[in-house]
Design a protein around this motif. Structure first.
Motif, PDB file in Angstrom:
ATOM      1  N   THR A   1       0.818  -1.206   0.000  1.00 17.76           N
ATOM      2  CA  THR A   1       0.000   0.000   0.000  1.00 17.76           C
ATOM      3  C   THR A   1       0.856   1.263   0.000  1.00 17.76           C
ATOM      4  OG1 THR A   1      -0.149  -0.066   2.410  1.00 17.76           O
ATOM      5  CG2 THR A   1      -1.920  -1.134   1.174  1.00 17.76           C
ATOM      6  N   TYR A   2       0.265   2.337  -0.515  1.00 11.18           N
ATOM      7  CA  TYR A   2       0.950   3.618  -0.625  1.00 11.18           C
ATOM      8  C   TYR A   2      -0.067   4.715  -0.331  1.00 11.18           C
ATOM      9  CZ  TYR A   2       3.884   0.387  -3.161  1.00 11.18           C
ATOM     10  OH  TYR A   2       4.629  -0.710  -3.506  1.00 11.18           O
ATOM     11  N   TYR A   3       0.406   5.771   0.334  1.00 11.04           N
ATOM     12  CA  TYR A   3      -0.499   6.833   0.747  1.00 11.04           C
ATOM     13  C   TYR A   3       0.103   8.212   0.488  1.00 11.04           C
ATOM     14  CZ  TYR A   3      -2.808   3.093   3.336  1.00 11.04           C
ATOM     15  OH  TYR A   3      -3.453   1.934   3.673  1.00 11.04           O
ATOM     16  N   ALA A   4      -0.784   9.156   0.223  1.00  9.90           N
ATOM     17  CA  ALA A   4      -0.361  10.552   0.211  1.00  9.90           C
ATOM     18  C   ALA A   4      -0.065  10.979   1.647  1.00  9.90           C
ATOM     19  CB  ALA A   4      -1.471  11.423  -0.377  1.00  9.90           C
ATOM     20  N   ASP A   5       0.867  11.886   1.799  1.00  6.64           N
ATOM     21  CA  ASP A   5       1.233  12.342   3.141  1.00  6.64           C
ATOM     22  C   ASP A   5       0.032  12.931   3.880  1.00  6.64           C
ATOM     23  OD1 ASP A   5       4.560  13.520   2.221  1.00  6.64           O
ATOM     24  OD2 ASP A   5       3.828  11.526   2.794  1.00  6.64           O
ATOM     25  N   SER A   6      -0.864  13.555   3.132  1.00  8.00           N
ATOM     26  CA  SER A   6      -1.997  14.236   3.753  1.00  8.00           C
ATOM     27  C   SER A   6      -3.002  13.280   4.395  1.00  8.00           C
ATOM     28  CB  SER A   6      -2.716  15.107   2.713  1.00  8.00           C
ATOM     29  OG  SER A   6      -3.182  14.306   1.641  1.00  8.00           O
ATOM     30  N   VAL A   7      -2.957  12.003   4.017  1.00  7.48           N
ATOM     31  CA  VAL A   7      -3.938  11.050   4.560  1.00  7.48           C
ATOM     32  C   VAL A   7      -3.279   9.920   5.338  1.00  7.48           C
ATOM     33  CG1 VAL A   7      -5.474  11.563   2.634  1.00  7.48           C
ATOM     34  CG2 VAL A   7      -4.030   9.528   2.543  1.00  7.48           C
ATOM     35  N   LYS A   8      -1.973   9.883   5.318  1.00  6.86           N
ATOM     36  CA  LYS A   8      -1.261   8.809   6.018  1.00  6.86           C
ATOM     37  C   LYS A   8      -1.657   8.813   7.490  1.00  6.86           C
ATOM     38  CE  LYS A   8       2.677   8.332   4.252  1.00  6.86           C
ATOM     39  NZ  LYS A   8       4.093   8.531   3.843  1.00  6.86           N
ATOM     40  N   ASP A   9      -1.828   7.648   8.052  1.00  9.63           N
ATOM     41  CA  ASP A   9      -2.234   7.453   9.451  1.00  9.63           C
ATOM     42  C   ASP A   9      -3.706   7.746   9.704  1.00  9.63           C
ATOM     43  OD1 ASP A   9       0.903   8.899  10.505  1.00  9.63           O
ATOM     44  OD2 ASP A   9       0.408   6.799  10.108  1.00  9.63           O
ATOM     45  N   ARG A  10      -4.437   8.218   8.692  1.00  9.70           N
ATOM     46  CA  ARG A  10      -5.878   8.434   8.849  1.00  9.70           C
ATOM     47  C   ARG A  10      -6.688   7.527   7.913  1.00  9.70           C
ATOM     48  NH1 ARG A  10      -8.180  13.115   7.482  1.00  9.70           N
ATOM     49  NH2 ARG A  10      -6.593  13.644   5.903  1.00  9.70           N
ATOM     50  N   PHE A  11      -6.163   7.268   6.727  1.00 11.71           N
ATOM     51  CA  PHE A  11      -6.845   6.455   5.731  1.00 11.71           C
ATOM     52  C   PHE A  11      -6.147   5.102   5.606  1.00 11.71           C
ATOM     53  CE2 PHE A  11      -8.700  10.062   2.857  1.00 11.71           C
ATOM     54  CZ  PHE A  11      -9.236  10.669   3.989  1.00 11.71           C
ATOM     55  N   SER A  12      -6.933   4.112   5.215  1.00 17.79           N
ATOM     56  CA  SER A  12      -6.376   2.775   5.009  1.00 17.79           C
ATOM     57  C   SER A  12      -7.015   2.148   3.778  1.00 17.79           C
ATOM     58  CB  SER A  12      -6.643   1.902   6.233  1.00 17.79           C
ATOM     59  OG  SER A  12      -6.180   0.585   6.020  1.00 17.79           O
ATOM     60  N   ILE A  13      -6.168   1.634   2.869  1.00 17.05           N
ATOM     61  CA  ILE A  13      -6.669   0.987   1.660  1.00 17.05           C
ATOM     62  C   ILE A  13      -6.457  -0.512   1.788  1.00 17.05           C
ATOM     63  CG2 ILE A  13      -4.462   1.276   0.424  1.00 17.05           C
ATOM     64  CD1 ILE A  13      -6.097   1.665  -2.160  1.00 17.05           C
ATOM     65  N   SER A  14      -7.436  -1.281   1.349  1.00 19.65           N
ATOM     66  CA  SER A  14      -7.334  -2.736   1.414  1.00 19.65           C
ATOM     67  C   SER A  14      -8.141  -3.338   0.267  1.00 19.65           C
ATOM     68  CB  SER A  14      -7.854  -3.249   2.761  1.00 19.65           C
ATOM     69  OG  SER A  14      -9.218  -2.904   2.930  1.00 19.65           O
ATOM     70  N   ARG A  15      -8.031  -4.635   0.108  1.00 22.89           N
ATOM     71  CA  ARG A  15      -8.783  -5.302  -0.960  1.00 22.89           C
ATOM     72  C   ARG A  15      -9.490  -6.524  -0.403  1.00 22.89           C
ATOM     73  NH1 ARG A  15      -6.007  -9.784  -1.702  1.00 22.89           N
ATOM     74  NH2 ARG A  15      -3.727  -9.854  -1.844  1.00 22.89           N
ATOM     75  N   ASP A  16     -10.605  -6.844  -1.044  1.00 22.01           N
ATOM     76  CA  ASP A  16     -11.372  -8.040  -0.704  1.00 22.01           C
ATOM     77  C   ASP A  16     -11.386  -8.910  -1.948  1.00 22.01           C
ATOM     78  OD1 ASP A  16     -13.396  -9.942  -0.327  1.00 22.01           O
ATOM     79  OD2 ASP A  16     -14.485  -8.626   1.034  1.00 22.01           O
ATOM     80  N   ASN A  17     -10.578  -9.969  -1.924  1.00 24.90           N
ATOM     81  CA  ASN A  17     -10.453 -10.830  -3.094  1.00 24.90           C
ATOM     82  C   ASN A  17     -11.786 -11.443  -3.503  1.00 24.90           C
ATOM     83  OD1 ASN A  17      -7.808 -10.442  -3.644  1.00 24.90           O
ATOM     84  ND2 ASN A  17      -7.087 -12.260  -2.575  1.00 24.90           N
ATOM     85  N   ALA A  18     -12.524 -11.928  -2.511  1.00 25.35           N
ATOM     86  CA  ALA A  18     -13.763 -12.644  -2.800  1.00 25.35           C
ATOM     87  C   ALA A  18     -14.777 -11.753  -3.504  1.00 25.35           C
ATOM     88  CB  ALA A  18     -14.348 -13.199  -1.510  1.00 25.35           C
ATOM     89  N   LYS A  19     -14.760 -10.460  -3.177  1.00 24.63           N
ATOM     90  CA  LYS A  19     -15.741  -9.535  -3.751  1.00 24.63           C
ATOM     91  C   LYS A  19     -15.150  -8.675  -4.862  1.00 24.63           C
ATOM     92  CE  LYS A  19     -18.369  -9.200   0.562  1.00 24.63           C
ATOM     93  NZ  LYS A  19     -18.890  -8.283   1.615  1.00 24.63           N
ATOM     94  N   ASN A  20     -13.880  -8.875  -5.180  1.00 23.53           N
ATOM     95  CA  ASN A  20     -13.225  -8.050  -6.199  1.00 23.53           C
ATOM     96  C   ASN A  20     -13.426  -6.563  -5.892  1.00 23.53           C
ATOM     97  OD1 ASN A  20     -11.759  -9.530  -8.032  1.00 23.53           O
ATOM     98  ND2 ASN A  20     -12.980  -8.888  -9.784  1.00 23.53           N
ATOM     99  N   THR A  21     -13.182  -6.208  -4.667  1.00 20.24           N
ATOM    100  CA  THR A  21     -13.484  -4.860  -4.184  1.00 20.24           C
ATOM    101  C   THR A  21     -12.272  -4.267  -3.486  1.00 20.24           C
ATOM    102  OG1 THR A  21     -15.838  -5.373  -3.919  1.00 20.24           O
ATOM    103  CG2 THR A  21     -14.967  -3.523  -2.644  1.00 20.24           C
ATOM    104  N   VAL A  22     -12.069  -2.982  -3.716  1.00 23.26           N
ATOM    105  CA  VAL A  22     -11.051  -2.221  -3.003  1.00 23.26           C
ATOM    106  C   VAL A  22     -11.764  -1.273  -2.047  1.00 23.26           C
ATOM    107  CG1 VAL A  22      -9.197  -0.537  -3.213  1.00 23.26           C
ATOM    108  CG2 VAL A  22      -9.399  -2.364  -4.880  1.00 23.26           C
TER     109      VAL A  22
END
Length: 127
Positions: free
Chosen positions: A58-79
């Motif tokens: 994962t990679y984040y902009a400095d402005s959102v680091k520590d506040r936002f989190s990106i993840s994926r759900d393989n079963a649902k093909n969803t980010v």
């Protein structure tokens, strides 16, 4: 072709949380990188976060680091973009995108590197 559909936007007070989802369909996206970008009125589209589908790096902009989190759900093909401690300056139209899984993470932060885009979902944070 890859189709992307975002959901989960809305109105929230400062300090609150929202969860955005991006459902992908069409070609298999296991070899793609997925990104979230946002665009506020009268501003350029900016990078928020990205994830490599194959490794979950994962990679984040400095402005959102520590506040936002990106993840994926393989079963649902969803980010998923989990947004916490929201600020009024987070107000924007949020877009999901899919593109090549560049080895150089710098490219993952460039909107020009992404081939497929969703229609966007509005996030409004009130003060």
């Amino acid at each position: 072709q890859v189709q992307l559909v975002e959901s989960g936007g809305g109105l929230v007070q400062a300090g609150g949380s929202l969860t955005l989802s991006c459902a992908a369909s069409g070609r298999t996206i296991s070899s793609y990188a997925m990104g979230w970008f946002r665009q506020a009125p009268r501003k350029e589209r900016e990078f928020v976060a990205a994830i490599r589908w194959s490794t979950s790096s994962t990679y984040y902009a400095d402005s959102v680091k520590d506040r936002f989190s990106i993840s994926r759900d393989n079963a649902k093909n969803t980010v998923i973009l989990q947004m916490n401690s929201l600020k009024p300056e987070d107000t924007a139209l949020y877009y999901c995108a899919a593109g090549p899984n560049y080895s150089n993470s710098y490219y993952l932060q460039s909107s020009q590197r992404y081939a497929y885009w969703g229609q966007g979902t509005q996030v409004t944070v009130s003060s």
